[in-house]
Design an enzyme around this catalytic site. Sequence first.
Site, PDB file in Angstrom:
ATOM      1  CB  ILE A 291      -0.943   0.005   1.218  1.00 49.68           C
ATOM      2  CG1 ILE A 291      -1.944  -1.142   1.111  1.00 49.68           C
ATOM      3  CG2 ILE A 291      -1.681   1.332   1.317  1.00 49.68           C
ATOM      4  CD1 ILE A 291      -2.866  -1.053  -0.066  1.00 49.68           C
ATOM      5  CB  SER A 339      11.687   1.899  13.422  1.00 46.36           C
ATOM      6  OG  SER A 339      10.567   1.385  14.109  1.00 46.36           O
ATOM      7  CE  LYS A 365       0.897  -7.242   4.623  1.00 45.45           C
ATOM      8  NZ  LYS A 365       0.454  -6.845   3.283  1.00 45.45           N
ATOM      9  CB  ILE A 403      -3.110   2.585   6.024  1.00 46.24           C
ATOM     10  CG1 ILE A 403      -2.524   3.688   5.149  1.00 46.24           C
ATOM     11  CG2 ILE A 403      -3.693   1.457   5.175  1.00 46.24           C
ATOM     12  CD1 ILE A 403      -3.516   4.434   4.314  1.00 46.24           C
ATOM     13  CE  LYS A 407      -6.961  -9.918   8.483  1.00 49.39           C
ATOM     14  NZ  LYS A 407      -7.409  -9.414   7.170  1.00 49.39           N
ATOM     15  CG  ASN A 444      -7.802  -9.532   2.984  1.00 46.74           C
ATOM     16  OD1 ASN A 444      -6.834  -9.854   3.633  1.00 46.74           O
ATOM     17  ND2 ASN A 444      -9.042  -9.742   3.415  1.00 46.74           N
ATOM     18  CG  LEU A 446      -7.364  -9.213  -5.306  1.00 46.30           C
ATOM     19  CD1 LEU A 446      -8.102  -9.125  -6.622  1.00 46.30           C
ATOM     20  CD2 LEU A 446      -7.290 -10.656  -4.836  1.00 46.30           C
ATOM     21  CD  GLU A 540      -7.621 -17.539   9.089  1.00 43.38           C
ATOM     22  OE1 GLU A 540      -7.126 -16.990   8.084  1.00 43.38           O
ATOM     23  OE2 GLU A 540      -7.511 -18.766   9.311  1.00 43.38           O
TER      24      GLU A 540
END
Length: 622
Positions: A291, A339, A365, A403, A407, A444, A446, A540
């Site tokens: 991204i 960082s 992530k 961003i 989730k 998500n 692709l 998950e």
Amino acid sequence: MNKLRTVILVIIDIFMVNMAYLLSINITFYERFTEIATIYQNDVLAVTIIYLICFISFKMYSSLWHLTGTDEFLLGAGGGILAGALVILYTRNIGATIPLNVCVIGTMLTCILVLGYRVLYRVYRRTLLYVPYKYSNDQQRVMIIGAGSAGTMIINEMLSRRNLKLNPILLIDDADFKQGKRISGVKVEGKREDIIRLAEEQEIDTIIIAIPSIDNENKRKILEICKKANCKIKIIPGIYEIISGEATVSKIKDVELEDLLGREQVVLDNKGISEYLNNKIVLVTGAGGSIGSELCRQIVQFGPKLLILLDIYENTVYDIQNELRYDYPNLNIKVLIGSVRDKDRLKEIFNRYNINVVFHAAAHKHVPLMEDSPKEAIKNNVFGTLNLVNISHIKCVEKFVLISTDKAVNPTNIMGATKRLCEMIIQSYNTISETEFVAVRFGNVLGSNGSVIPLFKKQIKNGGPVTVTHKNITRYFMLIPEAAQLVLQAGGFAKGGEIFVLDMGKPVKIYDLAMDLIKLSGLEPHRDIKIKITGLRPGEKLYEELLMSEEGLLNTNHKKIYIGRPTFDSIENLSKKLSDLKDILEENDEEKVKEKLKQIVPTYKEPSEVNEVAITNNEIVD
């Protein structure tokens, strides 16, 4: 080889021109042939030079005559006629007086002979190659969808290049008037509803979609049909291939899942985006990621004064740096290694550069990895974001865009919970800051690093099995460029404190994605490639959400962007909770860390709770 071919063509043309004029003399002055031929002999050099100059001017030596078509034929005829007219002018004013009827008939015969042997050469090649090639057993049998310019180019190249081992068997086109017609010997045998039947009857191996101008919805519908034919599917990328004359076999690509999604192209309010990016100093964290790098590609189109790329991993950010500098030689760009966890490094950067806009894409992530390293997820995602938010607030940055992810909604894992806490941080700071803090939430993308699609492709290439964690697991998907564009657009809408929710379309079953990828590879699921159910991974859940129940949705001026109503703690209350969380991180007790995170993020639940409810309430997409 090309020079030798040109020399041979020139020699043959010289012979044909003079043969044409001698034949013309023989036809019109048979009894005086020797006399008129002697007159012609005096100007044979001038006549030959005139014709060669015209042939060169009309590019007759730069055409691929084994692929000759109407354009080449017309150019050749034009060159011959112009040369004949110049010869007449020459003989009437400068050279010997060759009879006019000899010049006229000579011109006609020259065009016939010069073009004739070229056309015969193509006929010879097509006969020599096409007949044994058409019935060869070592060729892939190809169905081409689209009997237009692209389809014609593809067929011609297949027939002229045997080494491709592609045998065009039939064409498909929805136009009624094209049914039964032939293109280079290949017949249009049906419409899209005939694809499955014809693929089976003609034992087709590969289907090529050669309609560059096709819209996304029709492309998706055709692909849905092609999937059922158990053939390998390929596609010509876009209309620019036809415009540039590059619709060749080498340009054909494999059909990707993004083609199947059929998502509309994003239409942006460029003026609104340009207003907050043009001539501004823009910082992108995580700039080497999927991204982050795409954000950089999109941002540069709006003319930033300086684009700063910040990442801890030097290899990927080096790649995007090289790409941008190649594509935009005049771009003012700065690549910094560091960082967001390092407060001193951030202070150094913000003190050196008067940053106007921040896009914060840096984060850990991967859900299963963060379940095993929860403290690292919190240090990087939560406190890294806090560091960046705090320095942006102090330095009065104009806009700060976080961003986020689907989730973060009712999270069942550490990664999602940390991203939800990041949303809470930016909303809380927005209440006390001059900076407009906003978050953009989507699912998500692709092809992003570590996503399921590259994994599936690798597994298919290796012969399987393709591993899916649960047969009913669903996810939202969108394209990387689409996500980046909508993030920029959301930044233009920002007033401060919003969580922008991107329209992700309908959720997709991961199991169906695996099936589709196998079919697109020309293989049959469960026969050629097995699909193995491995069980849900730690943290998950079966489905993702884009909105919490209490947030609601508000429309924006863009049909693919919505706003969730703010839900956050006061900055004082949140700061106290974050301080407590930081103290617990020092205790080296991961369970205690998780418990504290659940207290701060009350929607954070165990995966089993959410998954059992989903199955009980039948919330899984069929």
